[in-house]
Enzyme design. Structure first.
Site, PDB file in Angstrom:
ATOM      1  N   ASP A  27       0.861  -1.174   0.000  1.00 39.53           N
ATOM      2  CA  ASP A  27       0.000   0.000   0.000  1.00 39.53           C
ATOM      3  C   ASP A  27       0.903   1.232   0.000  1.00 39.53           C
ATOM      4  OD1 ASP A  27      -2.162   1.639   0.098  1.00 39.53           O
ATOM      5  OD2 ASP A  27      -2.834   1.054   2.097  1.00 39.53           O
ATOM      6  N   ASP A  32      -9.224  -6.059   3.594  1.00 39.62           N
ATOM      7  CA  ASP A  32      -7.924  -6.572   3.152  1.00 39.62           C
ATOM      8  C   ASP A  32      -7.658  -7.981   3.671  1.00 39.62           C
ATOM      9  OD1 ASP A  32      -7.134  -4.343   1.691  1.00 39.62           O
ATOM     10  OD2 ASP A  32      -6.389  -3.317   3.476  1.00 39.62           O
TER      11      ASP A  32
END
Length: 875
Positions: free
Chosen positions: A293, A595
């Site tokens: 990320d 996630d």
């Protein structure tokens, strides 16, 4: 304490007798039992008892190391206590979940793992109850729905410990903690489930069986050689074979590897990476793709508001307090400040650190700089409804009382908010139609902000009709909005990330950025930290959602420089699947509830310890306490180091096989003309007394230079390779064998021995023979010291890592030499082992042995490096 800590008591854990028995029946221990039985059968009781003692000593040692490793993993819970939000002294605070007691008012928000059984008093949430019910679909739980005469787990106003909040916000009173919860009831009835062995553990077990097979083959091959070559009786040949079998078994192999992994886990914990499984340390070493990320991992996750843009233009902000410099009264700016302050859940308190999501904190700071009221209590008093941030919609909205009207306030990604807008707020505060040129102007400004690496949020609002019930569905509330303005925020890259990215490049590790941010922002940050230096292929969320799984697989295979922006959690899962199917070892970062599937699917799921949700941390293999990309690279480096050290230890173990077998082969092939250069008990003393401490020290070996310049090893590569065996058996082993036999024959021939001469008890050569076997015994130990230094590096010079850099090895060698002195000079061991004191001159002859072994291997590694350099150099 009336209720005790809110935690589950350990039940059904490992019981020490069962663990000790497990150490007594692993493959290598079984070989020793076989040797002991054979020795008892043929009547060699002294040697048999010695073998049994060796089994017990090694089992005790292995058991102690297993306990130490288990405690090392359990101790990580102290780094990551489960947190809970509760109301204490009238204020919301975050506490250790073990401190919750019945009667506490608990606050539950999206992404939280619920830490106790709670009866809801206000609000509504969706809860993942799969941990208790097995149902994957989230269940609605609301304080406004009261159930009676239904099973406890179906009551709509109850939520339970161990479940996870996937959406919404609520408050409730804790009514059960610890073993009194539903989860505690299940835990009390459950038995501990055994974990499957890791890939490394399977490989090591295969190594153990390989060692066992070689040992058995050599031991039983010795029987006919000794019987027909040395003319020994079958009984004596069996005695020697059993002793040889016992001496060749490396009993400490498995516990030393376990300890090496446990030590690595502890070291990584001090560096901000908490590994939840021992075997994951080794998996990290083979990672060749990191899907990361951006926010908080590559950047500091400390958003700062930089500028506001409205229909009248750009306004730069400063963080010194007061109104932005050079601004005039502007109704659009006032509206931006109002939306930013109300559509927000962050808190600003004088003299305290801001609390809340970093993006929301930055938005609230912008509102404060623009002069808005940012008091959280007054904001919540005026709030009538909230639509929490949806990672798929990329929106958050609140319905608030503004004067005598209700107003919808919305913030989110520009591409999500702008299509829902039909009007624009001008400088006078008038709502005018939003034309296509206006949309193009807003989009151009978003791109300009994003190209500078700024994160952009769009703010909008809509006044609801008077005397109408406010909409409770998002689709009804988040429509026909009026565009208010943009807020641009900066999340600067972490200063240590560029070097970590450079290390990944040289290590052959590919980095793929998967972010929910704007594509231009993602590209800007990726360029700043060195992930991309050209024009990467950027795949937006909409484009990614239209692709089939096989197309995603083609993208990640054919596009070496690719960035996924505005990616959904489902997209992360598809990317992880595609990479794994192509044979890559994938580390995936994540912090949100959604996630969790991708974190579980990746080989190494990496959750954020600071900004991540409990759900993400629970699904992950590793948790970063500092949310820092550099910590992932440090973990990969540690994984490679540990795998190298496992191989060093295996070479060290295998190198002893040749000098252990050589004395028996010399005796047998000489047909008895040469007395046995090493007695069975001396061999056992060598195996037990000299192997363990240096082996443990090798597990602490520092990393070799160039560790991160090597490409990742293939997923299927075994822990043992052919060159390792050649180096151990035919190079180091042969060197030590030659030295020990040279010492044996030197002492024996100096006393006047000739082949065939009698050396048994009562002969004039018996004392010289005892000195000669002692010389063989000490020669093996001296050669072993050289082997320990030689295997510290695979190709690099030992000088590059420091000859004295491993203080554990130095201590292990000192302990080994002291033990050897006890074996040689203590009268009780002289009687048992058949050793005797050596004259000083003979001891001086042993001093060069370690340097010869070490120096020869140093020369071998130098020649390998020179050959490799010639191959790399252009013709």
């Amino acid at each position: 304490m009336q209720y005790g800590p809110n935690e589950l008591r350990r039940r059904g854990g490992r019981r020490w007798p069962a663990e000790l028995v497990r150490q007594l029946v692993h493959p290598l221990a079984l070989l020793l039992w076989l040797a002991a039985v054979l020795l008892f059968i043929v009547g060699s009781f002294v040697v048999a008892v010695a073998v049994v003692l060796i089994i017990m000593l090694n089992a005790a040692f292995a058991f102690a190391q297993e306990l130490q490793a288990e405690r090392a993993v359990e101790a990580l819970a102290e780094y990551l206590p489960l947190r809970a939000k509760a109301v204490r002294d009238g204020r919301p605070v975050e506490i250790d979940a073990t401190q919750l007691v019945p009667g506490d008012i608990a606050i539950i928000e999206e992404g939280d793992r619920i830490a106790a059984d709670v009866r809801l008093l206000a609000g509504a949430i969706e809860v993942d109850m799969s941990a208790l019910t097995g149902e994957a679909v989230p269940a609605l739980r609301s304080a406004s729905i009261l159930d009676v005469d239904v099973p406890v787990l179906r009551a709509h106003d109850l939520v339970f410990s161990g479940t996870s909040c996937t959406g919404g916000q609520a408050r409730g009173v804790v009514f059960a903690t610890g073993m009194m919860t539903e989860l505690g009831r299940i835990a009390a009835l459950s038995e501990r489930v055994e974990q499957d062995p890791s890939p490394l553990e399977r490989q090591v077990r295969r190594v153990a069986w390989l060692i066992a097979a070689v040992s058995v083959a050599l031991a039983f091959a010795f029987i006919p050689v000794a019987t027909f070559g040395a003319h020994l009786s079958p009984i004596n040949a069996l005695v020697f074979a059993a002793g040889l079998l016992a001496g060749m078994v490396p009993e400490g192999l498995l516990p030393v590897i376990t300890l090496a992994l446990a030590v690595a886990v502890k070291v990584l914990a001090t560096r901000g990476a908490l590994v939840k499984r021992l075997s994951a340390v080794e998996t990290l070493g083979s990672t060749d793709v990191i899907c990361t990320d951006k926010t908080g991992t590559l950047t500091e996750n400390r958003m700062r508001p930089m500028a506001v843009w409205t229909a009248t233009g750009r306004t730069d902000l400063n963080d010194t307090g007061g109104n932005p410099a050079g601004t005039l009264p502007d109704a659009a700016l006032d509206a931006v400040a109002r939306v930013a302050a109300t559509c927000n859940n962050a808190r600003l308190r004088p003299g305290e650190e801001p609390s809340g999501d970093p993006t929301e904190v930055a938005v609230l700071l912008a509102a404060q700089l623009l002069g808005a009221d940012t008091d959280a209590d007054r904001r919540e008093a005026g709030r009538r409804w909230q639509f929490h941030f949806d990672p798929e919609l990329k929106l958050m909205s609140t319905i608030d009382q503004h004067g005598d009207r209700l107003v919808v306030h919305t913030k989110g990604a520009p591409e999500a908010v702008l299509p829902r807008c039909s009007a624009l707020l001008d400088q006078q505060g008038r709502r005018v139609p939003l034309s296509d040129p206006d949309k193009e102007r807003v989009t151009a400004q978003v791109d300009a902000f994003a190209s500078d690496g700024l994160r952009v949020l769009t703010l909008a609002e809509r006044a609801l009709p008077i005397q109408r019930r406010p909409p409770h569905r998002r689709v009804d509330a988040e429509r026909d909005l009026c565009f208010v303005g943009l807020i641009a925020m900066l999340d600067p890259p972490r200063p240590e990330v560029p070097q970590a990215v450079a290390d990944c490049r040289t290590a052959g590790i590919r980095i793929i950025v998967i972010t929910g941010d704007h594509p231009l922002t993602a590209v800007s940050i990726a360029r700043r930290v060195g992930i991309t230096d050209g024009h990467p292929r950027v795949i937006s969320g909409e484009e990614l959602d239209r692709l089939h799984e096989y197309q995603i697989a083609e993208l990640v295979r054919d596009e070496p420089d690719i960035i996924f922006a505005r990616a959904s959690p489902e997209a992360k899962l598809h990317i992880a699947d595609a990479l794994r199917e192509q044979g890559h070892v994938v580390a995936m970062t994540g912090d949100g509830v959604n996630d969790a599937p991708a974190l579980r699917r990746a080989d190494i799921g990496v959750a954020m310890g600071r900004s991540g949700t409990d759900v993400a941390r629970e699904a992950s293999t590793m948790v970063l306490t500092d949310d820092n990309f550099a910590s992932i690279v440090a973990a990969v480096r540690s994984g490679r180091r540990i795998y190298d050290n496992v191989r060093k230890f295996i070479i060290y173990i295998f190198a002893h096989a040749t000098p252990e077998v050589t004395p028996f082969l010399v005796f047998a092939l000489a047909g008895g003309a040469v007395p046995l250069p090493l007695t069975i008990l001396q061999l056992l003393a060598f195996d037990v007394g000299s192997e363990t401490l240096p082996a443990l020290a090798l597990s602490r070996e520092p990393a070799e230079p160039g560790l991160m310049q090597r490409p990742p090893r293939p997923r299927a590569e075994g822990v043992i390779r052919g060159p390792m065996l050649l180096r151990a058996w035919l190079f180091l082993g042969v060197l030590v064998s030659a030295l020990q036999m040279a010492g044996f024959f030197y002492v024996l021939t100096r006393a006047g021995w000739r082949p065939g001469a009698q050396t048994g008890a009562g002969t004039h050569l018996n004392h010289a023979y005892r000195q000669a076997t002692t010389m063989t015994f000490l020669g093996m130990i001296a050669g072993q010291v050289g082997t320990a230094f030689a295997v510290r590096t695979q190709r690099a010079s030992l000088r590059s890592v420091g000859v004295l850099s491993n203080r554990y090895l130095l201590a292990g060698i000192v302990g080994e030499l002291l033990l050897a002195a006890v074996f040689v000079y203590a009268p009780v061991f002289q009687q048992i082992l058949g050793t005797t004191a050596l004259p000083p001159l003979d001891l001086l002859l042993l001093i060069p042995y370690p340097f010869i072994v070490w120096g020869a291997d140093e020369l071998r590694r130098y020649l390998i490096r020179r050959h490799a350099a010639r191959r790399r150099s252009p013709p």
